[in-house]
Design an enzyme around this catalytic site. Sequence first.
Site, PDB file in Angstrom:
ATOM      1  N   HIS A 102      -1.658   7.296   4.019  1.00 18.71           N
ATOM      2  CA  HIS A 102      -0.768   6.214   4.239  1.00 18.71           C
ATOM      3  C   HIS A 102       0.772   6.586   3.668  1.00 18.71           C
ATOM      4  O   HIS A 102       1.329   5.851   2.986  1.00 18.71           O
ATOM      5  CB  HIS A 102      -1.066   4.889   3.660  1.00 18.71           C
TER       6      HIS A 102
ATOM      7  N   CYS B 137       0.702  -1.211   0.051  1.00 24.08           N
ATOM      8  CA  CYS B 137       0.032   0.079  -0.109  1.00 24.08           C
ATOM      9  C   CYS B 137       0.896   1.410  -0.020  1.00 24.08           C
ATOM     10  O   CYS B 137       0.654   2.044  -0.927  1.00 24.08           O
ATOM     11  CB  CYS B 137      -1.131  -0.131   1.142  1.00 24.08           C
TER      12      CYS B 137
END
Length: 472
Positions: A129, A74
């Site tokens: 993130h 991710c």
Amino acid sequence: MQRVLLLFTLILMAAVSQTASAQQRPNFLVIQCDDLGYGDLECYGHPTIKTPHLNKLASEGVRFTSCYSASPVCSPSRAGLVTGQTPTQVGIYDWIPGGSPMHVKANETTVAKLLKEAGYQTGLFGKWHCNGMFNSPKQPQPNDLGFDYWFATQNNASPTHKNPNNFVRNGKKVGPTQDFSCQVVAGEAAHWLKEIKDDGKPFFALVTFHEPHEPIASPDDLVETYPDADKKGEALYYANVTNMDRAVGSLMQTLDTLNLADNTLVLFTSDNGPETLNRYGSAWRSHGSPGPLRGMKLHIYDGGIRVPGIARFPGKLEPGTESDVPVCSLDLLPTFCELAGAEIPADAKLDGTSLVGMLQGEPVERAKPLFWHYYRAYHDAKVAVRDGDWKLVALWDQGQVKPGAAYQKGDYALIQGAKFKAFELYNLTEDIGETKNVAAEHPEIASKLQKGLLDKYDEATKNAPDWFAEAR
């Protein structure tokens, strides 16, 4: 006096002309899912999951069958999309836990910065993130990297997708929300488009759904539509993808309502391949599919990096078409900047290429092959390049490290001192599942790609930061 009036009129006409020109520049809406597999959508061949809104989007645009993320995990994938650079090059080596020193540095060139400088309004909605110290002055936040408006979480929606309570809006904690995460995110993006964004400016919106990443929660009415999904957690996963599809539909409806659809380039994709079932405790609902591809999330084989990719751009992209041209999230920055007339700094170290030529039916010309590196990938395959039909995979010779364990002290030395013991060559047009290593049959191709792979690895790692050293 007449000369003064004439000069004023000319200045006014020029200003009006510039405003009209700015309004003609395209808008950009990127929708990125989390852990959505190549085979998870109905329009990509899933036999059970229903995704009517994405089916419709594909029928109105182009469905890419060789669309890639920047990484099989991710945080690097997201950093690649935002910067247009190989994630290792900007120091995002793995997923970023809360409190980690890893972050996208404030001096990096980003697509949001460049479009903002060119007069665009920019918004981020969903999973960020790209830093460990989220909403803290200790590290750059989305606004420091070019986003005028941001409504985000550091990592996953918490405690689950249902009524998450960890969103932050422009630096202020939001508190509990009411709805599933994808609807919350889509609703915030719609609110920004309707009520906050300056109508006189084009926009770039990055919508990053948490679905279908764990911990999964799905609406009961959708779970009930999958009565034949009898494996534990299977119906929850299928319903989760369908719920995300609903959120895509609401975003498309917002564009229609605001008369923005005809001048908006929409791209739908995923950050990496699907999660492995039962890899960790709460992954019992992870029933994602890589389709015909080898591997899944955390693999450098295509199951980890080849993802769904659907683009709609009315009047520019032929509706209902399919393309097997390799494209990557790294390509978004140069593509959007060319379409927007945004200037890219001469010293920008981009790894993507502009896809604007595709709009005129021209071939995509890459100065260098597509490149991936993930040192914590499953098995020995850690680095890969793709050039046309060919993909070369490098197997490193430093022993196995735990896949997906996050960047730790000592890892920098592993990355910098990497040695490779073998190389595998695949023809992806003939062998989409990467089942037959043909390096021995095509030594010249293997040798050429090997040189490109090693050169790029050296370039990407040469100035990459050692986060724990910098934190001292």
